[in-house]
Design a protein around this motif. Structure first.
Motif, PDB file in Angstrom:
ATOM      1  N   ARG A 195       0.819  -1.199   0.000  1.00 13.76           N
ATOM      2  CA  ARG A 195       0.000   0.000   0.000  1.00 13.76           C
ATOM      3  C   ARG A 195       0.861   1.259   0.000  1.00 13.76           C
ATOM      4  NH1 ARG A 195      -3.520  -2.322   4.816  1.00 13.76           N
ATOM      5  NH2 ARG A 195      -5.169  -3.425   3.710  1.00 13.76           N
ATOM      6  N   LYS A 198       2.442   2.351  -3.230  1.00 16.65           N
ATOM      7  CA  LYS A 198       1.539   3.065  -4.128  1.00 16.65           C
ATOM      8  C   LYS A 198       1.176   4.447  -3.587  1.00 16.65           C
ATOM      9  CE  LYS A 198      -0.693  -1.202  -5.754  1.00 16.65           C
ATOM     10  NZ  LYS A 198      -1.972  -1.974  -5.792  1.00 16.65           N
ATOM     11  N   GLN A 199       1.057   4.552  -2.251  1.00 17.31           N
ATOM     12  CA  GLN A 199       0.631   5.807  -1.628  1.00 17.31           C
ATOM     13  C   GLN A 199       1.524   6.113  -0.425  1.00 17.31           C
ATOM     14  OE1 GLN A 199      -3.793   6.307  -1.169  1.00 17.31           O
ATOM     15  NE2 GLN A 199      -3.816   4.118  -1.655  1.00 17.31           N
ATOM     16  N   GLU A 201       1.933   8.669   1.188  1.00 14.38           N
ATOM     17  CA  GLU A 201       1.291   9.569   2.141  1.00 14.38           C
ATOM     18  C   GLU A 201       0.168   8.886   2.931  1.00 14.38           C
ATOM     19  OE1 GLU A 201      -1.377   9.425  -1.373  1.00 14.38           O
ATOM     20  OE2 GLU A 201       0.802   9.433  -1.061  1.00 14.38           O
ATOM     21  N   LEU A 202      -0.016   7.581   2.758  1.00 12.28           N
ATOM     22  CA  LEU A 202      -1.178   6.901   3.302  1.00 12.28           C
ATOM     23  C   LEU A 202      -1.251   6.965   4.827  1.00 12.28           C
ATOM     24  CD1 LEU A 202      -3.697   5.266   2.703  1.00 12.28           C
ATOM     25  CD2 LEU A 202      -2.296   3.202   2.695  1.00 12.28           C
ATOM     26  N   LYS A 205      -2.856   9.889   6.269  1.00 10.94           N
ATOM     27  CA  LYS A 205      -4.313   9.893   6.137  1.00 10.94           C
ATOM     28  C   LYS A 205      -4.974   8.961   7.152  1.00 10.94           C
ATOM     29  CE  LYS A 205      -4.325  10.804   1.135  1.00 10.94           C
ATOM     30  NZ  LYS A 205      -4.739  10.273  -0.196  1.00 10.94           N
TER      31      LYS A 205
END
Length: 263
Positions: A195, A198-199, A201-202, A205
């Protein structure tokens, strides 16, 4: 009180503990936690490389999706080493994060590993525990089993796991078997890597949804499983214990964005 005396009081000193998914982040924390209590720890995973270097008394390699292979491995282990006093069902995985990513193959694969696989391991061990006169079974489930946070197939499997856990508690309690579940929230293990690739900055969040403002650690999940396994929890069965930094206590994001935002 010496550490050995304390560990003996917890009832796990010299006891046989069997952990699935031993090579993962939570699995390794479980190994360390039970080893520290003086237990004899055996672990299983699907690939021998995942067990290399782990401090295990015995390492087993089998695919929990294969009922025959799993049953054979478990029964051979029991014949060679005796019935485990504690079983920790930790193996699992998830990939289909929203319904749009879940087709028939994804659904069947995740149910097979996260629910059916747990049954394939547990059934022969629970049978042996009943014949022996007792034991403790702990399932590493998920907050996804309690409310929807995505990962639909995984969530369905983990909810089924809790139902199976309760069935064991109710129908096998007369044989001295206790059955409980730990429900972690997000745990920062290697399972998150795909994850974050891919992101990146996850995490920024995710964290605002947790009242403690952080993810729980593998060690915290392991300590909860340890508690449910030991003598301190001798009267607890059929229970789910959330280790989720407060996620399931309420909707912090709603409070901050809607209610506090009105001030």
């Amino acid at each position: 009180m010496t550490s050995e005396t304390l560990h003996r009081a917890l009832g796990l000193y010299g006891k046989q503990v069997f952990i699935t998914g031993a090579g993962g982040g939570i699995g390794q924390a479980l190994i360390d936690t039970f080893n520290a209590a003086g237990a004899i720890v055996s672990g299983a995973d699907q690939d021998e490389s995942l067990l290399t270097g782990l401090p295990l008394a015995n390492g087993l390699v089998f695919n929990i999706n294969d009922k025959a292979q799993t049953g054979s491995a478990i029964r051979n282990f029991i014949a060679d080493h005796g019935t485990p006093d504690v079983l920790i069902n930790n193996a699992g995985f998830s990939r289909g994060e929203i319904l749009d990513q879940v087709d028939g193959d994804v659904w069947e694969r995740e149910i097979a590993t996260n629910l059916n696989g747990a049954f394939h391991v547990t059934d022969p061990i629970a049978e042996a525990m009943a014949a022996k006169g007792g034991g403790s079974i702990v399932f590493i489930s998920s907050v996804n089993a309690l409310s929807h946070f995505g990962n639909p197939a995984y969530s369905a499997a983990k909810a089924g796991m809790i139902a199976y856990m309760k069935a064991l508690a109710v129908e096998r309690g007369r044989f001295g078997i206790r059955s409980n579940a730990v429900c972690p929230g997000s745990v920062r293990t290697p399972a998150w890597d795909h994850r974050l690739e891919k992101q990146p900055e996850l995490l920024a969040k995710v964290l605002p949804h947790y009242p403690l403002g952080r993810l729980v650690t593998s060690g915290e999940v392991a300590q909860a499983a340890f508690f449910l396994s030991c003598a301190s929890a001798s009267g607890i069965t059929g229970a789910t214990l959330t280790v989720d930094a407060g996620l399931t206590a309420g909707n912090l994001h709603f409070i901050n964005d809607v209610l506090a935002g009105d001030k």
